[in-house]
Structure formats: structure tokens, C-alpha cells
Design a protein around this motif. Structure first.
Motif, PDB file in Angstrom:
ATOM      1  N   LEU A   1       0.830  -1.196   0.000  1.00 52.39           N
ATOM      2  CA  LEU A   1       0.000   0.000   0.000  1.00 52.39           C
ATOM      3  C   LEU A   1       0.871   1.255   0.000  1.00 52.39           C
ATOM      4  O   LEU A   1       1.671   1.472   0.913  1.00 52.39           O
ATOM      5  N   GLY A   2       0.742   2.064  -1.034  1.00 48.73           N
ATOM      6  CA  GLY A   2       1.468   3.321  -1.131  1.00 48.73           C
ATOM      7  C   GLY A   2       2.953   3.188  -1.376  1.00 48.73           C
ATOM      8  O   GLY A   2       3.694   4.179  -1.260  1.00 48.73           O
ATOM      9  N   ARG A   3       3.428   1.970  -1.728  1.00 46.44           N
ATOM     10  CA  ARG A   3       4.866   1.756  -1.915  1.00 46.44           C
ATOM     11  C   ARG A   3       5.091   0.947  -3.194  1.00 46.44           C
ATOM     12  O   ARG A   3       4.616  -0.191  -3.299  1.00 46.44           O
ATOM     13  N   ASP A   4       5.796   1.516  -4.149  1.00 43.92           N
ATOM     14  CA  ASP A   4       6.236   0.682  -5.265  1.00 43.92           C
ATOM     15  C   ASP A   4       7.484  -0.069  -4.823  1.00 43.92           C
ATOM     16  O   ASP A   4       7.925   0.054  -3.673  1.00 43.92           O
TER      17      ASP A   4
ATOM     18  N   ALA B   1       5.297  -7.747 -10.349  1.00 40.58           N
ATOM     19  CA  ALA B   1       6.516  -6.993 -10.676  1.00 40.58           C
ATOM     20  C   ALA B   1       6.852  -5.932  -9.637  1.00 40.58           C
ATOM     21  O   ALA B   1       8.007  -5.493  -9.553  1.00 40.58           O
ATOM     22  N   GLU B   2       5.880  -5.477  -8.842  1.00 37.84           N
ATOM     23  CA  GLU B   2       6.147  -4.454  -7.832  1.00 37.84           C
ATOM     24  C   GLU B   2       6.567  -5.055  -6.494  1.00 37.84           C
ATOM     25  O   GLU B   2       6.784  -4.325  -5.522  1.00 37.84           O
ATOM     26  N   LEU B   3       6.661  -6.366  -6.416  1.00 39.69           N
ATOM     27  CA  LEU B   3       7.132  -7.023  -5.199  1.00 39.69           C
ATOM     28  C   LEU B   3       8.618  -7.331  -5.317  1.00 39.69           C
ATOM     29  O   LEU B   3       9.141  -7.510  -6.422  1.00 39.69           O
ATOM     30  N   ARG B   4       9.282  -7.405  -4.199  1.00 40.07           N
ATOM     31  CA  ARG B   4      10.721  -7.676  -4.191  1.00 40.07           C
ATOM     32  C   ARG B   4      10.952  -9.185  -4.087  1.00 40.07           C
ATOM     33  O   ARG B   4      10.976  -9.760  -2.996  1.00 40.07           O
TER      34      ARG B   4
END
Length: 379
Positions: A43-46, A244-247
Motif C-alpha cells: 500500500l502506497g509503496r512501489d 513486478a512491484e514485489l521484491r
């Protein structure tokens, strides 16, 4: 599953009817149908932002069947979406062969369901190329051989990137899962009995149209006789676009979790060497996100459903705070003969080939057990 089916080997239809549908009925409205996950993030973090990242819930973006969009929040994400929707292409370099997309009306990436009259009619009396070397290819060859007994003129051309050796047909009678071993034996019987020819060392680079038929051309310039249909069973790969936005920490070869990848790398292992694993091997730098099931194997072959159950049991225990249960092994995997995949194992010379030889070991077209090999090329 029904009590009397505990020792059975279910088909996909069996799984849906006897396991998935009853489970969905029990879970009720907790199961959503016709919904597609289009993205997962914090939430709110790329993926770039560090600040308070672990304190933010996950956001899951969903596209519903009616076109509406919504966003859910979650404390953990388990991605068990599999690899079914992303089959690998014909091309030996992992990319579509030239002309592959233009000929898509004659190309299938699934084992044919010959119980379906329309599918049966598609292959009956036709010449079909089957590209691949795993259990799916074995199944397709066996099905086409059975069809040939009822529909004269039905014939398969089995296209392999490797040679034919002792490991070509899997574990056979040595496989501790007898039904899996029988798949390879059925494929061998299809070739032995003349319902299929095997073309070895053939890496397709071009698919050409020849009237109503298709011609496959290899990287070395060889061309096969025209076929009416092509069935591509060259493996599967994970769709990572919506995470793709997860590490994630993924192996550069297999696109599997880095701690799991060495256990399943087909360059090094047979599937008999994989040991049970769970939360420790499946964790990523992004806390409480996991790829499980077939997707956890990335591009590696021979995933077993039992493996996935053990993965999820371990992860569920960890999320519930029971680390001891999460790290406890509760599964013994059956062993098999060599199971091939991509990489070095796929090289024609990497197996003892009955089809090799000649003045420069040119790959050949062979009919195993029904006569001497006949070369399809020369030097």
C-alpha cells in the motif's frame, strides 16, 4: 476426493470434480470466480520505496468479469497461479519460431482432449508434429497412437531437441509412481509400433506455410515433411507481470526462488533428487509473499502436486506462528528415472543416442523397433 479414490491418479477433470468443486462449495463466497489479479504491491509503496515498507499491507488489484475493478488488502500473499496460461513456444531459443504466431490456427499448446468430438476430428487422419520430451509429449503421442488405430492415416512426428537414449522415455518401470512411468512406455510403444516417427536433435527456428499444411525448419537448415497440425509441449513458464512491484529473489535461469532453484535445476538433477521443502526455501526479500505450487518451479519441469501441498502446509504453519511445524518435513517424495528439462540436458549429445552417428553425427529420423534408422540429412 472420494474415499475409494485415495489411491487413484486423478486427471485434471477428476481434480476439478472431486476436489476443487467440493472445496469451493465449502468455502462459499470466499472463492471468487471470473476475477483476474492484475497487480500486487505494498500500500502506497512501489518496489523502490523502503520507508515503513514491512508495516504496509499488500494491495491486490482485481479485474472482475463484468469489467469493474477493485482493490483488496492482505497481510500475506500466496501466489499459486501456476504456469498453465504461459506455455513455452516452439523456438529452441525460448522465443516463438518465425511464423509461429502467423500459423496459430494449426498450432496447439495443450495435450489434445480426444474425447471431445471436435478435437478428435481435428487430428483424425492427419499428420501431426508433437514437439517436446516430457510427460505431456508422452501423453499426446499415446493418445494419437490410440486414435490412429481407429482413424487410418493418423500419424505423429515426434520432434526432440535431444537424442534418444536410456533416459528419453522417463523412469519407466523404475518410476515409483507407476502411472507416470507408464506414460513414457506408452510413448515408446507409439514409436515402436509405427504410429510415430522420432526426429532427434531438431531445434525449430521457422514455421512455414505450405498450402494447407505447415513445414518445420531447424536452426541447421533441415526441413521436415509437411504436417497438418502441430502440438507444442515444450514446457511452461511463470507469469511474473502482476507481481513486478514485489521484491522477489528469483534464479536467473529458472525464475524460481533462489533457494529452491538448485534443488530442481534440470541442468544438474533428475526429479528423483528433489527433497521436500517449505517456507525457508520459498521466502523472498519481500516478507510474507510466496510463490508456491507449479509457479514456484519457474521453468523447471516435473512438479508434483504432493510437493505443492507440503509447501502450503509449511507456509500456513509459519503464518500461524508455528515455526516448528513450518520447518518439519511431512512428506516423502517418490523417486523416478531421469527427468529432462532445458539447458545442457537438452543437447542432442548429452544422452546416449541411438539416432546419432553418421559422418558428422547428424540427427536422424528413427522408427524404434520397426526397422533400421533412416537419415533425414547428411553431411
Amino acid at each position: 476426493m472420494h474415499q475409494d479414490n485415495f489411491d487413484a491418479y486423478p486427471t485434471g477433470g477428476d481434480w476439478a470434480e472431486q476436489y476443487l468443486q467440493p472445496l469451493a462449495d465449502v468455502l462459499g463466497d470466499k472463492v471468487r470466480f471470473g476475477a483476474t489479479v492484475t497487480g500486487v504491491s505494498r500500500l502506497g509503496r512501489d518496489r523502490v520505496v523502503d520507508a515503513d515498507r514491512d508495516q504496509q499491507p499488500f494491495t491486490v488489484h482485481i479485474l472482475n468479469a463484468d469489467g469493474t475493478e477493485e482493490r483488496l488488502t492482505a497481510t500475506a500473499v500466496i501466489d499459486a497461479s501456476g504456469t498453465w496460461s504461459t506455455p513455452s513456444p516452439i523456438g529452441g531459443d525460448g522465443l516463438p519460431a518465425l511464423g509461429e504466431q502467423a500459423s496459430s490456427d494449426r498450432i496447439s499448446y495443450r495435450v489434445p482432449d480426444l474425447k471431445n468430438p471436435a478435437v478428435r476430428a481435428r487430428y483424425a487422419g492427419k499428420r501431426t508434429a508433437v514437439i517436446g520430451s516430457g510427460a505431456s509429449a508422452f501423453t499426446a503421442l499415446a493418445y494419437l497412437a490410440d486414435l490412429a488405430k481407429d482413424a487410418p492415416g493418423t500419424h505423429a512426428v515426434w520432434v526432440l531437441r535431444r537424442g534418444i537414449g536410456g533416459s528419453t522415455f522417463g523412469g519407466g518401470e523404475a518410476d515409483q509412481l507407476p502411472t507416470r512411468g507408464a506414460l513414457g512406455l506408452a510413448a515408446k510403444a507409439a514409436v515402436d509400433e509405427g504410429y510415430a516417427d522420432a526426429v532427434t536433435g531438431f531445434r525449430t527456428s521457422v514455421v512455414e506455410k505450405a498450402g494447407e499444411q505447415l513445414v518445420l525448419a531447424a536452426e541447421d537448415g533441415r526441413r521436415l515433411d509437411p504436417v497438418d497440425e502441430v502440438i507444442v509441449l515444450t514446457g511452461l513458464r511463470p507469469d511474473l507481470s502482476f507481481v513486478a512491484e514485489l521484491r522477489l529473489s528469483l534464479d536467473e535461469r529458472l525464475q524460481a526462488p533462489v533457494d529452491l532453484a538448485p534443488l530442481i535445476d534440470p541442468n544438474q538433477h533428475s526429479c528423483g533428487t528433489v527433497y521436500p521443502h517449505g517456507v525457508n526455501e520459498l521466502s523472498h526479500p519481500e516478507k510474507d509473499v510466496f510463490l508456491v505450487g507449479m509457479k514456484s518451479y519457474g521453468r523447471a519441469p516435473t512438479f508434483l502436486a504432493m510437493t505443492g501441498y507440503e509447501q502450503v502446509r509449511s507456509i500456513a504453519a509459519a503464518l500461524a506462528g508455528d515455526q516448528e511445524a513450518a520447518e518439519r518435513v511431512e512428506l516423502t517424495l517418490p523417486e523416478t528415472g531421469v527427468c529432462g528439462g532445458a539447458g545442457l540436458f537438452d543437447e542432442p549429445d548429452a544422452t546416449e543416442s541411438k539416432a546419432g552417428g553418421g559422418c558428422c553425427a547428424t540427427p536422424t529420423t528413427v522408427q524404434i523397433g520397426v526397422g533400421a534408422p533412416a537419415t533425414s540429412g547428411g553431411c
